[in-house]
Design an enzyme around this catalytic site. Sequence first.
Site, PDB file in Angstrom:
ATOM      1  N   HIS A 504      38.233  42.155  39.575  1.00  0.00           N
ATOM      2  CA  HIS A 504      39.252  42.119  40.630  1.00  0.00           C
ATOM      3  C   HIS A 504      39.066  40.900  41.539  1.00  0.00           C
ATOM      4  O   HIS A 504      39.993  40.097  41.731  1.00  0.00           O
ATOM      5  CB  HIS A 504      39.179  43.407  41.456  1.00  0.00           C
ATOM      6  N   GLU A 505      37.871  40.760  42.088  1.00  0.00           N
ATOM      7  CA  GLU A 505      37.640  39.645  43.010  1.00  0.00           C
ATOM      8  C   GLU A 505      37.786  38.311  42.294  1.00  0.00           C
ATOM      9  O   GLU A 505      38.257  37.325  42.863  1.00  0.00           O
ATOM     10  CB  GLU A 505      36.266  39.769  43.674  1.00  0.00           C
ATOM     11  N   HIS A 508      41.301  37.143  42.313  1.00  0.00           N
ATOM     12  CA  HIS A 508      41.673  36.347  43.490  1.00  0.00           C
ATOM     13  C   HIS A 508      41.200  34.905  43.302  1.00  0.00           C
ATOM     14  O   HIS A 508      41.904  33.949  43.626  1.00  0.00           O
ATOM     15  CB  HIS A 508      41.014  36.913  44.749  1.00  0.00           C
ATOM     16  N   HIS A 511      43.504  33.130  41.048  1.00  0.00           N
ATOM     17  CA  HIS A 511      44.763  32.821  41.725  1.00  0.00           C
ATOM     18  C   HIS A 511      44.623  31.471  42.445  1.00  0.00           C
ATOM     19  O   HIS A 511      45.506  30.614  42.368  1.00  0.00           O
ATOM     20  CB  HIS A 511      45.072  33.943  42.718  1.00  0.00           C
TER      21      HIS A 511
HETATM   22 ZN   LIG Z   1      41.606  42.251  46.385  1.00  0.00          ZN
END
Ligand SMILES: [Zn+2]
Length: 716
Positions: A504-505, A508, A511
């Site tokens: 998940h991290e 980011h 992204h």
């Molecule tokens: Zn997050």
Amino acid sequence: MHRRSFLMAATSLAGAAMLPDLAAAEPAPPAAASAANPLLAPWRGPNGGVPPFDRVRIADIGPALDAALAESETQVDAIAANPAAPSFENTVAQLERSGHAEDRVGTIYGVWTSTLSNPEVQALETAEEPKLAQHYTRLLQNDALFHRLDTVYQARDAAGLTPEQKRLSWLYWNNRVRAGARLAADSKARIATINQELARNFTTFNQNLLADEAGYVLYLTTQDDLRGLPPDVLAGAASAAADRGHPGQHAVLNTRSSVDPFLTYSDRRDLRERVWRSFYARGDSNDVHDNKQVIRQILRLRAERAQILGYPTHAHWRLEVAMARTPEAAMGLMMRVWPSAIARVHEEVAEMQAIADREHAGLTIEPWDYRYYAEKVRLDRYALDLNEVKQYLQLEKVREGMFWAAGQLYGFTFAEVHDLPTARPDIRVFQVRQAENGPHVGYWYFDPYARVGKRSGAWMNQYRPQSTFDGPVTTIVSNNANFVPGAPNEPVLLAWDDAITMFHEFGHGLHALNSQVRYPSLAGTAVVRDYVEFPSQMNERWLPSPEVLSRFALHYRTGAPMPQELRDKITRARTFRQGFDVTELLASALVDMKIHLAGGADIDPAAFERAALAELRMPRELPMRHRLPQFGHIFASDNYSAGYYSYIWAEVLSTDAVEAFREAPGGLYDPGVAQRLRREIMRVGNSVEPAIAYRNFRGRDPDVAAYLRDKGFPTT
Ligand SMILES: [Zn+2]
């Protein structure tokens, strides 16, 4: 200047009081100040420089920050006072060029306050947060600057601006309108005061929470106290005790990463209850660290600010720029999911109660029993033993798997570099390139381990955003977690959920790393709150893929890949305990929205929480994930206030988007869909409005049915 990214996991406990989520302007550093304070100097090193983590003295941070803020303001004043007619170039682009020293020092300040805190850093924070709030207010309320921005924005079509330039002009203009740029002087002054009072309260809230997390430690002193705890939990508890001067004992800390495993595995119901009670009493003990009065103040100030700005409530003000647009839209989505979620909780509780009865436990399921009996259900129904799964999830291999999947999707390669400064020796740096030996894309810093003074939970931070408008600038990002270091020479083994959080991290991070925009304020994760979790949640989906598990889920002793049978069990148990997971999150999100929709009433947080949960028919067997006195997402800054729903909103996007891969011939690694994801979502950052970017990727608007299917909830 650019917006700062500091993205918290839904699972995080508290937010350090970070720089606010508003555009700030940057100044250029005066030479004298740079010479005096090393933190003001431009970053040195390869690829545009890297943060000078080896040259940080805490005593330098405050003076550097003060000088950098002053410099930003001087720069902005100069832009505002330009005698030339306002243009995009001499106003908006100049703002994008300003504030570099502030960005650099802000990065250092953010890293120290969130990962290396101690009494000296806390004193620094207490001194600086009100100044930062005042600074942002000044930048946002600068009349002369607003008139120029207004002129540029009104003339955006006639001036022939590109779509990205138009959007950036709108953002600068709109941020100021929303901060009160068009109000009378006395209203502006009142807002400035409110912002400062809020900043002070946020810091107090956060420090109270940290104090309650650090202040309660349960030491396990007898063999019987340890019953049921698996070896890795014991090892972590032993090292936590040793760190605190209790060698030979085991410590359960008052943090989620310590509490959750204890509640899952401890056979000692009395100790589970004690641990549960002290965890959910954080900030609520009616002592010097109690947060209830702080919350009352924050709510009062937010309501007053919203009213001055012309909005019915704080929630309306916050939501106006979100993808959801209105509190009603966010509430509508949550209430569509809520009945299914609590219905599933009742089923889960019945199943757990049956096991307890079968074992003649003689009890009724209480909140401190939920995780423990759910684990028994998992074993009973799915024969899935998470401790067995864990043996295949070595931190280093999970990281390699994450890199590999990013290579498949985006063509990135990752290589560790050893010659760049880090704040601690156990923090690592990787260089990201586009293909093997291809162009430099950015740096990824990895700070995986728990320590005293580090915020709990996991998060991504951006040290520098990507841009091209003044020549190529590459991004620098970090991922942060709180894993407990293993015994010497033993690999760190991750729980399945922790491995998901790593993906998940890293989502980011990807992204930011994929960003290809012209202006830094629009780069990567600088998107609205209910959209920013979409790429990160999406990235979670690649961990369970057979391609990753077969290559990287290798047994820590034998090196054998995770057997097919175990992988099948994971797949079958996918919707396991979703009633609990969705309900605890939604309960927090609903109460967050309701309390910020309550307007200017004087609110007693304890009574409000009780009444709101009763009205929702919250099942008694589980708590909100974050009770109000410990809800750092919404009370340690404005960032997630009236915004915790974002996690669910974004999950609707991510589950719907993943189905685009599933529908394609290549599944999760389909090159065509991956390319579209990169082009329409990952590259564009905030240069395209989120709803439009999503439509460009998916060919239609998101559909909540995918989310309900994913959770195993009925879709009707
Ligand atoms: Zn997050």
